[in-house]
Design an enzyme around this catalytic site. Structure first.
Site, PDB file in Angstrom:
ATOM      1  N   CYS A  80       0.805  -1.223   0.000  1.00 32.52           N
ATOM      2  CA  CYS A  80       0.000   0.000   0.000  1.00 32.52           C
ATOM      3  C   CYS A  80       0.839   1.275   0.000  1.00 32.52           C
ATOM      4  O   CYS A  80       0.310   2.358  -0.292  1.00 32.52           O
ATOM      5  CB  CYS A  80      -0.952   0.002   1.188  1.00 32.52           C
ATOM      6  SG  CYS A  80      -2.047  -1.440   1.226  1.00 32.52           S
ATOM      7  N   HIS A 111      -3.201   7.020   2.374  1.00 40.25           N
ATOM      8  CA  HIS A 111      -3.642   5.735   1.834  1.00 40.25           C
ATOM      9  C   HIS A 111      -5.064   5.467   2.305  1.00 40.25           C
ATOM     10  O   HIS A 111      -5.401   5.666   3.474  1.00 40.25           O
ATOM     11  CB  HIS A 111      -2.694   4.628   2.300  1.00 40.25           C
ATOM     12  CG  HIS A 111      -3.217   3.256   2.061  1.00 40.25           C
ATOM     13  ND1 HIS A 111      -3.694   2.841   0.843  1.00 40.25           N
ATOM     14  CD2 HIS A 111      -3.354   2.188   2.901  1.00 40.25           C
ATOM     15  CE1 HIS A 111      -4.091   1.583   0.923  1.00 40.25           C
ATOM     16  NE2 HIS A 111      -3.900   1.171   2.161  1.00 40.25           N
ATOM     17  N   ASN A 117     -10.134  -0.306  -0.149  1.00 40.43           N
ATOM     18  CA  ASN A 117      -8.674  -0.250  -0.110  1.00 40.43           C
ATOM     19  C   ASN A 117      -8.134  -0.831  -1.418  1.00 40.43           C
ATOM     20  O   ASN A 117      -8.232  -2.030  -1.659  1.00 40.43           O
ATOM     21  CB  ASN A 117      -8.164  -1.056   1.081  1.00 40.43           C
ATOM     22  CG  ASN A 117      -6.659  -1.007   1.248  1.00 40.43           C
ATOM     23  OD1 ASN A 117      -5.931  -0.607   0.347  1.00 40.43           O
ATOM     24  ND2 ASN A 117      -6.177  -1.437   2.407  1.00 40.43           N
TER      25      ASN A 117
END
Length: 321
Positions: free
Chosen positions: A115, A248, A278
């Site tokens: 990520c 993020h 996500n």
């Protein structure tokens, strides 16, 4: 002095949104209320079986190149951040370079920092440009995380989605990427990982994403606050000078806790987690492109991007847009 500035952004999400209720109808043991209260996620996009990360990256890249006002063959460096490559090899970046028709022999390679991958890739590209060796880089975050989800594990499968975001980074006389910082601590790898591999044509170990949610939450909030302060300190800048924070997009509670720790109002935080879930390395460039195209982020604005992911890896960049 050579600097690197973002010249154009682009993004792409596959198919129609898949809501939490849609997941329930598909047989997932969850509910819209359960997912929303814990994560802030209402929907995500899922690629069909024939679509790979390079396919998502291609459309996002074409949009970024168009926004930058350049031609594909003017790109002399391609970096793709992904944890879900099309193949073991060649790299997704090489496949993307081919699909874009780039034939100038410039380097193309993947970065794997989960990520945090887009922050890693952007930082690497900035170093190439500032060295004078390259003039224009395509930096992409692209993921098909739906391929590595255990759809019987409601604690993870409801969290993730697929997508891609891209930027074109160009050499400039004006500062763009003002400061960046990258970190990793491999000792934390068990709390977020896919502990499997391929050998002799067989899956060895566990091929699905596994996560200790509480441990990830605590780690993420701490390091995201720390690394944002780090890049501001490197630039001699104050938090008050930041126009926008793009963290993020993992969990709205992590985002809210990070903003509070930094003393930044949520009015200045770009969030897409409700609509995208996500998307790992794609989440930051997806959010960046959305905010550029809807007019929130404009030339002259100061932006902090930051990510944290499995590894554990984390990083941030201070950008004068």
């Amino acid at each position: 002095m050579i600097y690197a500035r973002i010249a154009g952004t682009g993004s792409y999400l596959p198919g129609e949104p898949v809501s939490n209720d849609d997941l329930v109808r598909r047989g997932i043991d969850t509910s819209d209320e359960w997912v929303m209260t814990r994560t802030g996620i209402r929907s995500r996009h899922l690629a069909t079986a024939e679509v790979g990360s390079s396919d998502l990256a291609l459309i996002a890249s074409e949009r970024a190149i168009e926004a930058a006002g350049c031609e594909p063959d003017e790109i002399d460096l391609v970096i793709v951040a992904t944890s879900t490559p099309d193949y073991i090899f060649p790299s997704t970046a090489a496949l993307l370079q081919s699909k874009l028709g780039i034939r100038n022999g410039g380097p193309a390679f993947d970065v794997q920092a989960v990520c945090s991958g887009f922050v890693y890739a952007l930082t690497v590209a900035e170093k190439f440009i500032r060295s004078g060796s390259h003039k224009r880089a395509l930096v992409v975050g692209a993921e098909v995380f739906s391929r590595i989800l255990d759809w019987s594990d409601r604690g993870t499968c409801v969290l993730f989605g697929d997508g891609a975001g891209a930027v074109v980074l160009e050499a400039s006389e004006q500062p763009g990427i003002v400061a960046s910082a990258l970190h990793a601590d491999g000792s934390h790898h068990p709390i977020l990982c896919v502990p499997g591999g391929i050998a002799s044509g067989q899956v060895i170990g566990d091929p699905f994403l596994r996560m200790d949610g509480q441990a990830v939450f605590k780690f993420a909030v701490k390091v995201l606050g720390d690394v944002a302060h780090e890049v501001l300190d490197m630039a001699g800048a104050e938090v008050a000078s930041v126009d926008w924070l793009i963290p993020h997009q993992a969990n709205i509670r992590i985002i809210q806790s990070t903003a509070k720790r930094l003393g930044i109002s949520m009015d200045k935080v770009i969030t897409t987690v409700e609509r995208h879930g996500n998307t790992s390395a794609a989440s930051i460039p997806l959010a960046l492109d959305l905010a550029v195209r809807d007019g929130r982020i404009q030339r002259g604005h100061r932006v902090v991007i930051e990510g944290v992911g499995g590894g554990f890896t984390w990083g941030a960049a201070l950008i004068d847009f």
